[in-house]
Write an enzyme that holds these catalytic residues in place. Sequence first.
Site, PDB file in Angstrom:
ATOM      1  N   GLU A 110      38.043  19.396  41.885  1.00  0.00           N
ATOM      2  CA  GLU A 110      37.751  20.148  40.670  1.00  0.00           C
ATOM      3  C   GLU A 110      38.936  20.073  39.714  1.00  0.00           C
ATOM      4  O   GLU A 110      40.102  20.082  40.142  1.00  0.00           O
ATOM      5  CB  GLU A 110      37.446  21.613  41.023  1.00  0.00           C
ATOM      6  CG  GLU A 110      36.950  22.458  39.867  1.00  0.00           C
ATOM      7  CD  GLU A 110      36.412  23.802  40.351  1.00  0.00           C
ATOM      8  OE1 GLU A 110      35.661  23.819  41.346  1.00  0.00           O
ATOM      9  OE2 GLU A 110      36.767  24.836  39.750  1.00  0.00           O
ATOM     10  N   ASP A 112      40.093  22.053  36.191  1.00  0.00           N
ATOM     11  CA  ASP A 112      39.701  23.264  35.465  1.00  0.00           C
ATOM     12  C   ASP A 112      40.494  23.542  34.201  1.00  0.00           C
ATOM     13  O   ASP A 112      41.732  23.497  34.222  1.00  0.00           O
ATOM     14  CB  ASP A 112      39.921  24.505  36.351  1.00  0.00           C
ATOM     15  CG  ASP A 112      38.995  24.584  37.536  1.00  0.00           C
ATOM     16  OD1 ASP A 112      37.960  23.916  37.517  1.00  0.00           O
ATOM     17  OD2 ASP A 112      39.312  25.331  38.472  1.00  0.00           O
ATOM     18  N   GLU A 114      40.359  27.115  32.102  1.00  0.00           N
ATOM     19  CA  GLU A 114      39.791  28.464  32.029  1.00  0.00           C
ATOM     20  C   GLU A 114      40.547  29.249  30.961  1.00  0.00           C
ATOM     21  O   GLU A 114      41.775  29.363  31.013  1.00  0.00           O
ATOM     22  CB  GLU A 114      39.894  29.185  33.370  1.00  0.00           C
ATOM     23  CG  GLU A 114      38.977  28.607  34.437  1.00  0.00           C
ATOM     24  CD  GLU A 114      39.068  29.365  35.743  1.00  0.00           C
ATOM     25  OE1 GLU A 114      38.003  29.731  36.290  1.00  0.00           O
ATOM     26  OE2 GLU A 114      40.199  29.583  36.223  1.00  0.00           O
ATOM     27  N   ASN A 129      43.850  24.322  36.655  1.00  0.00           N
ATOM     28  CA  ASN A 129      43.955  24.212  38.108  1.00  0.00           C
ATOM     29  C   ASN A 129      43.379  22.870  38.529  1.00  0.00           C
ATOM     30  O   ASN A 129      42.537  22.287  37.821  1.00  0.00           O
ATOM     31  CB  ASN A 129      43.192  25.357  38.784  1.00  0.00           C
ATOM     32  CG  ASN A 129      43.688  25.678  40.189  1.00  0.00           C
ATOM     33  OD1 ASN A 129      44.501  24.935  40.758  1.00  0.00           O
ATOM     34  ND2 ASN A 129      43.205  26.770  40.759  1.00  0.00           N
ATOM     35  N   GLU A 139      47.600  26.778  40.152  1.00  0.00           N
ATOM     36  CA  GLU A 139      47.407  27.380  38.841  1.00  0.00           C
ATOM     37  C   GLU A 139      48.645  27.195  37.952  1.00  0.00           C
ATOM     38  O   GLU A 139      49.772  27.349  38.407  1.00  0.00           O
ATOM     39  CB  GLU A 139      47.123  28.876  38.968  1.00  0.00           C
ATOM     40  CG  GLU A 139      45.864  29.226  39.733  1.00  0.00           C
ATOM     41  CD  GLU A 139      46.100  29.399  41.226  1.00  0.00           C
ATOM     42  OE1 GLU A 139      47.203  29.066  41.709  1.00  0.00           O
ATOM     43  OE2 GLU A 139      45.178  29.875  41.914  1.00  0.00           O
ATOM     44  N   TRP A 204      39.535  40.302  37.367  1.00  0.00           N
ATOM     45  CA  TRP A 204      40.799  39.569  37.519  1.00  0.00           C
ATOM     46  C   TRP A 204      41.330  38.929  36.236  1.00  0.00           C
ATOM     47  O   TRP A 204      42.538  38.640  36.139  1.00  0.00           O
ATOM     48  CB  TRP A 204      40.648  38.454  38.568  1.00  0.00           C
ATOM     49  CG  TRP A 204      39.709  37.344  38.162  1.00  0.00           C
ATOM     50  CD1 TRP A 204      38.366  37.296  38.384  1.00  0.00           C
ATOM     51  CD2 TRP A 204      40.030  36.140  37.465  1.00  0.00           C
ATOM     52  NE1 TRP A 204      37.817  36.150  37.871  1.00  0.00           N
ATOM     53  CE2 TRP A 204      38.825  35.411  37.301  1.00  0.00           C
ATOM     54  CE3 TRP A 204      41.211  35.602  36.963  1.00  0.00           C
ATOM     55  CZ2 TRP A 204      38.773  34.178  36.648  1.00  0.00           C
ATOM     56  CZ3 TRP A 204      41.169  34.379  36.309  1.00  0.00           C
ATOM     57  CH2 TRP A 204      39.951  33.680  36.167  1.00  0.00           C
ATOM     58  N   GLY A 208      45.247  40.900  35.499  1.00  0.00           N
ATOM     59  CA  GLY A 208      44.891  41.069  36.907  1.00  0.00           C
ATOM     60  C   GLY A 208      43.754  42.030  37.156  1.00  0.00           C
ATOM     61  O   GLY A 208      43.600  42.559  38.265  1.00  0.00           O
TER      62      GLY A 208
END
Length: 297
Positions: A110, A112, A114, A129, A139, A204, A208
């Site tokens: 994968e 990513d 985001e 990621n 990350e 999250w 967080g």
Amino acid sequence: MKVKMGRLPFTLCFTFLVMATVAFGVPPKKSINVPFGRNYFPTWAFDHIKYLNGGSEVHLVLDKYTGTGFQSKGSYLFGHFSMHIKMVAGDSAGTVTAFYLSSQNSEHDEIDFEFLGNRTGQPYILQTNVFTGGIGNREQRINLWFDPSKDYHSYSVLWNMYQIVFFVDDVPIRVFKNSKDIGVKFPFNQPMKIYSSLWNADDWATRGGLEKTNWAKAPFVASYRGFHVDGCEASVNAKFCETQGKRWWDQKEFQDLDANQYKRLKWVRKRYTIYNYCTDRVRFPVPPPECRRDRDI
């Protein structure tokens, strides 16, 4: 020594031209804007995808009931994949706009992008990621040098046998080199589809999970156009690209970043990086082996 300036000989002009070409970065080929339906189709909550201008622009809508998403029609082994996106404006805390490539099995690969929303006036966070063989934990997070909700910007992935490069408006923000020779898996034999979605992740995404989605601000809208795909299309079970080594992204100038691109990458890391797994000694007392090759440490 004084040099009298005048008309330069053709051979000298050509030499300067070649030197200038080498001295500056070689970005991926310019993306070609095509309608959404050429390469993609919706996958869930169809009524939350809005089509404008004959499908050349698409809006994803998130409300308290559902988000939505789409995926590519084909699966690809290597190539250049680009999307022009304008992020959710205003109070976007708790929302995530994702653009990524992924294979289909339990030990999936994968790649990513985001985009993590934030309160009004606070910057978006771009998290990248890379998963290989089902394992991620790589990350990196940056702030962008512009407000991604004000206008469209290009986000793209260049993926070949040598490296994966994440670009924002042709600026390389991350590189993940093929480090199989030092025991790090690299995506090379699992075709990936391309996905994008807008969804609620307020458990999250922002601080967080401390900042929750403000549903009074719904609906939240992320806008898309471009829909560029230039990859080696393959069946989901393929292990090899038939044109491998022959496409533009396989050529020498795309096997590594050049000095100017590394300079721009260093600029991003120095000024805008807010988290890098390679420098996290709590999670990784010993830096992962790929970090030095990727120039993250």
